[in-house]
Design an enzyme around this catalytic site. Structure first.
Site, PDB file in Angstrom:
ATOM      1  N   SER A 167       0.823  -1.205   0.000  1.00  0.00           N
ATOM      2  CA  SER A 167       0.000   0.000   0.000  1.00  0.00           C
ATOM      3  C   SER A 167       0.863   1.264   0.000  1.00  0.00           C
ATOM      4  CB  SER A 167      -0.947  -0.054   1.198  1.00  0.00           C
ATOM      5  OG  SER A 167      -1.969   0.883   1.042  1.00  0.00           O
ATOM      6  N   HIS A 368      -8.373  -5.035   2.098  1.00  0.00           N
ATOM      7  CA  HIS A 368      -7.135  -4.257   2.134  1.00  0.00           C
ATOM      8  C   HIS A 368      -6.158  -4.694   3.237  1.00  0.00           C
ATOM      9  CE1 HIS A 368      -4.576  -1.113   0.764  1.00  0.00           C
ATOM     10  NE2 HIS A 368      -4.511  -0.556   1.950  1.00  0.00           N
TER      11      HIS A 368
END
Ligand code: NAG
Ligand code: NAG
Ligand code: NAG
Ligand code: NAG
Length: 392
Positions: A167, A368
């Site tokens: 990320s 995520h």
């Protein structure tokens, strides 16, 4: 008499709590070096000072099989609201840090400015000087990351290193290359889990809503002098609740992030929640929300007037992904509500020849945070990541 027994009970409670804190060997409450040592992995802490005075910590896991000479050095960078511990707190079986070390890599886990291990500065005090928090992922990519790369290469006598970004760890990689392309020569390959650059198609509705009201909300946070998101008092409350009732803590997490019980390992989650969410800077939060709202991958937007002062343009300059020349292998998931398929595909397209592969993780449960805590992430992603790295 009643008062005395009252005090006795309190004292016993206090001693029991103290004992529990001292005797605690749970990963949730251990630091990165403590976790590494607990599992018998020799490790080191390195401190580096950036050109603008931030003192950053790097955690190194020494290769378990004495393979330093093989030259397999990997730098791993964490995402938002976490730090190096996110790659080891899930334990020796699941933690990417351990998995890389077992493969013979000399593993370096970075910590960007503002995270607990890198919450230090030569002149600014993070608790008192708002100036300490005046950074976004731009400074992490232009200053922190090059500083860490140079340090690792210097210590290991290597010319290039492997890079794994999760990320924001990939965001700052792209920023580094777009602003200082000479760093392409110092990287062997970049493997990215959830390549966060474009965020315009983020599916997370609450975050999209906040992004829409970005300017209004952040104006007030500034007025209230809240420099860290989430604010420290919220993190303290979370820590207290999770300490006394890990089960309840897990349930709250699952409700907020939309997990069903069979989609998480509760021990892994408890360990992880001891280290999540950690505060990030207000400006950094705002910069990400600007990306969500605008759909651009570009520098922080100060508003027209100040943009012209700072950048010489009314709009912030964009980061040019075509300046990345080192091979990047991307992993993304359709269920990742932060980095969407559309945005991951766009990153690969703009990388051009540098996009080594763009891998859809074919599992509908990878959200995520599952790049760190997913119950099947080892077989779905980590094993493939090792195969890719072995090819460089
Ligand atoms: C690694 O090397 C050192 C000295 O070179 C040696 O003392 C140690 O036992 C070795 N460890 C392993 C796991 O082979
Ligand atoms: C390194 O050592 C670990 C444990 O001793 C072992 O599981 C692993 O297969 C070894 N890796 C290599 C590349 O030899
Ligand atoms: C910050 O860095 C200075 C200089 O290296 C060190 O003396 C101090 O202990 C550090 N403070 C914290 C809180 O880590
Ligand atoms: C994804 O996995 C399912 C079953 O696990 C399979 O039927 C499907 O063909 C796969 N899709 C892709 C694109 O690989």
């Amino acid at each position: 008499m009643a008062v005395a027994s009252h005090q006795t009970v309190l004292s016993i409670c206090f001693l029991a709590l103290l004992f529990r804190v001292l005797a605690d060997k749970e990963n949730a409450h251990l630091t990165t070096p403590q976790i590494l040592t607990k599992y018998g992995y020799p490790n080191e802490v390195h401190h580096v000072t950036t050109s603008d005075g931030y003192i950053l910590a790097l955690h190194r896991i020494l290769p378990t099989n004495n393979t330093t000479s093989s030259g397999k050095v990997v730098l791993v960078l964490h995402g938002l609201f976490v730090e190096s511990s996110s790659f080891v707190c899930t334990g020796v079986e699941h933690g990417l840090g351990f998995i890389l070390a077992d493969e013979g890599y000399d593993v370096w886990l970075g910590n960007v400015r503002g995270t607990p291990y890198s919450r230090n500065h030569t002149t600014l005090n993070p608790n008192r000087d708002p100036k300490f928090w005046d950074f976004t992922f731009h400074e992490m990519g232009t200053i922190d990351l090059p500083t860490m790369v140079d340090h690792v290469l210097k210590v290991t006598y290597q010319k290039g290193l492997y890079y794994v970004g999760y990320s924001q760890g990939s965001t700052i990689f792209f920023v580094m290359m777009a602003t200082q392309p000479k760093y392409n020569d110092k990287i062997k390959v970049h493997v990215s889990m959830a390549p966060a650059a474009y965020l315009g198609h983020m599916k997370n509705v609450p975050i999209r809503t906040i992004a829409h009201w970005n300017n209004f909300i952040f104006f007030w946070l500034k007025v209230l002098k809240i420099n860290e998101i989430p604010p420290k008092f919220l993190v303290l409350i979370k820590s207290g609740v999770c300490f006394f009732s890990p089960r309840f803590c897990n349930l709250v997490f699952m409700a907020i992030f939309g997990y069903k019980p069979h989609q998480v390992n509760s021990d892994t989650l408890t360990s992880f929640l001891g280290h999540f969410p950690l505060p990030i800077s207000r400006k950094q939060t705002q910069h990400f929300l600007q990306s969500v709202k605008s759909g651009y991958f570009r520098r922080y937007d100060y508003g027209k007037k100040k943009n012209e002062e700072v950048y010489g343009f009314l709009t912030p300059p964009a980061y040019d992904l075509s300046l990345v020349t080192v091979k990047c292998h991307l992993f993304y998931s359709r269920d990742d509500l932060a980095v969407s398929e559309v945005d991951a595909v766009r990153v690969c397209k703009e990388l051009g020849n540098a996009c080594g592969s763009n891998n859809l993780v074919n599992d509908t449960t990878v959200k995520h945070l599952d790049w760190l805590i997913g119950i099947r992430i080892k077989e779905l992603v980590y094993s493939k990541l090792l195969n890719i790295m072995a090819g460089y």
